[in-house]
Structure formats: structure tokens, C-alpha cells
Design an enzyme around this catalytic site. Structure first.
Site, PDB file in Angstrom:
ATOM      1  N   VAL A 259       0.751  -1.315  -0.041  1.00 17.21           N
ATOM      2  CA  VAL A 259       0.109  -0.015  -0.015  1.00 17.21           C
ATOM      3  C   VAL A 259       1.099   1.132   0.167  1.00 17.21           C
ATOM      4  O   VAL A 259       1.639   1.516   0.950  1.00 17.21           O
ATOM      5  CB  VAL A 259      -0.915  -0.125   1.170  1.00 17.21           C
ATOM      6  CG1 VAL A 259      -1.696   1.244   1.140  1.00 17.21           C
ATOM      7  CG2 VAL A 259      -1.865  -1.005   1.243  1.00 17.21           C
ATOM      8  N   PRO A 260       1.063   1.836  -1.212  1.00 16.73           N
ATOM      9  CA  PRO A 260       2.260   2.817  -1.401  1.00 16.73           C
ATOM     10  C   PRO A 260       2.162   4.102  -0.637  1.00 16.73           C
ATOM     11  O   PRO A 260       1.867   5.293  -1.312  1.00 16.73           O
ATOM     12  CB  PRO A 260       2.137   2.875  -2.895  1.00 16.73           C
ATOM     13  CG  PRO A 260       0.654   2.722  -3.262  1.00 16.73           C
ATOM     14  CD  PRO A 260       0.220   1.931  -2.361  1.00 16.73           C
ATOM     15  N   CYS A 261       2.169   3.990   0.790  1.00 17.98           N
ATOM     16  CA  CYS A 261       2.141   5.239   1.445  1.00 17.98           C
ATOM     17  C   CYS A 261       3.237   6.221   1.320  1.00 17.98           C
ATOM     18  O   CYS A 261       3.161   7.395   1.361  1.00 17.98           O
ATOM     19  CB  CYS A 261       2.061   4.923   3.020  1.00 17.98           C
ATOM     20  SG  CYS A 261       3.478   3.932   3.838  1.00 17.98           S
ATOM     21  N   HIS A 262       4.429   5.905   0.469  1.00 21.93           N
ATOM     22  CA  HIS A 262       5.477   6.404   0.154  1.00 21.93           C
ATOM     23  C   HIS A 262       5.309   7.311  -0.927  1.00 21.93           C
ATOM     24  O   HIS A 262       5.952   8.315  -1.151  1.00 21.93           O
ATOM     25  CB  HIS A 262       6.875   5.633  -0.111  1.00 21.93           C
ATOM     26  CG  HIS A 262       6.443   4.375  -1.136  1.00 21.93           C
ATOM     27  ND1 HIS A 262       5.886   3.578  -0.993  1.00 21.93           N
ATOM     28  CD2 HIS A 262       6.702   4.625  -2.421  1.00 21.93           C
ATOM     29  CE1 HIS A 262       5.843   2.792  -2.001  1.00 21.93           C
ATOM     30  NE2 HIS A 262       6.239   3.531  -3.051  1.00 21.93           N
ATOM     31  N   ARG A 263       4.300   7.072  -1.601  1.00 21.01           N
ATOM     32  CA  ARG A 263       3.632   8.102  -2.584  1.00 21.01           C
ATOM     33  C   ARG A 263       2.746   9.220  -2.396  1.00 21.01           C
ATOM     34  O   ARG A 263       2.377   9.773  -3.079  1.00 21.01           O
ATOM     35  CB  ARG A 263       2.936   7.210  -3.821  1.00 21.01           C
ATOM     36  CG  ARG A 263       3.934   6.239  -4.261  1.00 21.01           C
ATOM     37  CD  ARG A 263       3.312   5.362  -5.547  1.00 21.01           C
ATOM     38  NE  ARG A 263       3.880   4.173  -5.845  1.00 21.01           N
ATOM     39  CZ  ARG A 263       3.520   3.316  -6.499  1.00 21.01           C
ATOM     40  NH1 ARG A 263       2.352   3.043  -6.466  1.00 21.01           N
ATOM     41  NH2 ARG A 263       4.202   2.128  -6.550  1.00 21.01           N
TER      42      ARG A 263
END
Length: 293
Positions: A259-263
Site C-alpha cells: 500500500v504505497p504510502c510512500h507516494r
DNA sequence: TACGCAAACCGTA
DNA sequence: TACGGTTTGCGTA
């Protein structure tokens, strides 16, 4: 035991899985001391390695030279990831992702959410199997249930215990079983872009508050090589003024990277925070930049 | 333009 | 009630 060592790709990990440790320190150095723009030589010296060796490790890890990497994590580039127009909704990105001809691989995911009742049980009646595996971003803690991947976290050198506890306390009533044989295939799939395909999507289960789940679902819609702001996410879930609460929810994302929270970035393009360390967020963004080219 | 700072915003424990 | 992985507006170099 069952890990196959066939196709060698740029993302392969050294047996010790220690590349990231080196990479992490390089990233820290070039971002902390960016004013003086340290050369490869000086960085290598401070790390007690030869420049060529360092260059090699870094490039094997990212497919990107340290210099190119630095470029990929500047504010300027971050703004480009955000895109010019703030308005275009995330809604269509899945569609585009599946059919877009020029599109590079992204990790395909099918998700389901736990019911509010299940959430209130705080993991009660749930069996979670877990294991540690080397990854491009350090040692990864993988947690799974019968319904799919439930957690993914990263540990710094020697921080495995803290990492485990951070995760385990999220669902305190669950039963935890160490079972890296079961989690290994997940790790292998997640961190090898060659295995990403829509025919074999990764099954994921979102365990959280209703609000949190909505935020995480929004995150899943961000395609590789793109980024959004916290207020974009807030608008996407229909609560345009809740960007701050969104930030908190993003921070509670239990399935890091997948879940790309870094984006998720600040509106200015600045990297505002990351539960597993800002450096790691930079690393992920830079690594993804390399996957694109 | 680039910051610093205060105030408004909102779901969690 | 307090506390953030936010934003925005406004004043000052």
C-alpha cells in the site's frame, strides 16, 4: 529453502541482504549534506569503502548511480511526480494501468477489508503468521492471514524486535505464529518486479478503521511513478478538509510499500514523514524512479 | 522566492 | 483531551 535463484535482475538482493544498509547511509549522507554536494569519493571515504565498490553496490541496488538517484529525490522531481494538475482524480488509474500500452509493471493487488466488527475484536480469533525476509529496503517483516497479506514492515539493523512489536500491538488479540516458510513466497513476489502481473495479483487484507481503510484504498490507486498529496487523498475519500486526519491514517498503514504510502507527499512536494524512516521513503521513491526508466 | 509561524481541520486512543 | 506523515494565510528577508 525453496527460494529459487534463477533470473538475476537489478533488484536481486545479496545473500546477506545488506546492500540496503550501505545504500541507506549513502542516501542519508547525500540528503543531509546536500548543500556541500559530497562527491562519490568523499562518501566512499567516510564509509570506508572504495568508490568503485560503492558505485557497484548502489547501482546493483537501484539500477541508478548515486548521482542519478540524488536527482530522483529532489523537490523538483517530487513536484513532477505530483503532476501539474491537482484535480484529475485517482479513480481511473486502475483502468489505465491495466490497459495502458506503455505502462511499466506495477504490483497488482486485490484487496478486501475487515468488517468493523472484526476490527473491534482487535485481531481476536485471527491467526497471523509472520517471518523476516531480506528486501531491497532492509529486513522485511511479513505478516499474513488466511485471507491474504495483512502486514509488511521494515527493520533497521538489529531492530527486528522493535519492528515486530510495533506491528503486533496493532492487533493485540491475534495469535502470532512464526512461520517464515509460509511468508517467504509473499516476500519473493512483492520485491521482484518480474513477478508482478495482473494474472497473479497479490491478495491483501486491510485491517483498520473504516476511515483508515478508505484512505488505504485510495493509496492503492496511485500508479507507479506517480504521487499525490494528503489533500488529494482527502478529496478522494470525500472529505476534502480532512487532510490532516488522512496524514495520520496514512501513517498507520500496516502494509508498507504494497500500500504505497510512500507516494503521499506534502503539497509542496516535500517528503513530510514516514513511519519507517524518511530515508526509507526516499529510497523507495528513488528505487521506483529507476523501475520506470 | 523562501521561510517561519499561527490557526483551522479531523479521526484516534 | 491531546496529538499528529496537513494546509493556508500573512509577515519578513
Amino acid at each position: 529453502m525453496t527460494m529459487l535463484v534463477n533470473a538475476v535482475s537489478a533488484t536481486d538482493i545479496t545473500p546477506e541482504g545488506s546492500d540496503y544498509e550501505t545504500v541507506r547511509r549513502v542516501i542519508e549522507m547525500i540528503t543531509n549534506d546536500y548543500r556541500e554536494q559530497p562527491s562519490l569519493e568523499t562518501i566512499a571515504e567516510r564509509l570506508g569503502q572504495s568508490p568503485t565498490q560503492l558505485q557497484k553496490v548502489f547501482t546493483r541496488w537501484a539500477g541508478l548511480s548515486p548521482k542519478a538517484f540524488l536527482q530522483a529525490v529532489t523537490l523538483d522531481h517530487a513536484k513532477r511526480l505530483l503532476g501539474q494538475e491537482r484535480l484529475p482524480l485517482l479513480e481511473t488509474s486502475f483502468e489505465v494501468g491495466l490497459s495502458g500500452p506503455g505502462r511499466l509493471h506495477d504490483l497488482f493487488v486485490t484487496h478486501e477489508a475487515m468488517s468493523p466488527g472484526e476490527w473491534k475484536a482487535r485481531g481476536g480469533g485471527l491467526t497471523i503468521r509472520y517471518g523476516f525476509h531480506p528486501s531491497p529496503f532492509g529486513l522485511a517483516l511479513v505478516m499474513i492471514t488466511e485471507r491474504g497479506l495483512a502486514g509488511l514492515a521494515f527493520a533497521d539493523l538489529g531492530g527486528e524486535r522493535a519492528c515486530y512489536e510495533d506491528m503486533a500491538q496493532r492487533w493485540p488479540n491475534a495469535t502470532y505464529v512464526e512461520d517464515s516458510a509460509a511468508t517467504a513466497p509473499y516476500a519473493a513476489h512483492i520485491f521482484d518486479p518480474g513477478k508482478w502481473s495482473c494474472e497473479q495479483p497479490l491478495r491483501v487484507v486491510l485491517i483498520g478503521t473504516d476511515f483508515q481503510v478508505r484512505v488505504w484504498e485510495s493509496l492503492l490507486k496511485i500508479p507507479l511513478g506517480k504521487a499525490v498529496t494528503y489533500s488529494d487523498l482527502a478529496r478522494d475519500i470525500g472529505q476534502p478538509t480532512a487532510s490532516r486526519a488522512v496524514g495520520a491514517a496514512v501513517g498507520r498503514n500496516p502494509i508498507s510499500f504494497v500500500v504505497p504510502c510512500h507516494r503521499a507527499l506534502g503539497k509542496s512536494g516535500a517528503l513530510t514523514g514516514y513511519h519507517w524512516g524518511l530515508t526509507r521513503k526516499r529510497a523507495m521513491l528513488g528505487w521506483e524512479a529507476a523501475q520506470m526508466s
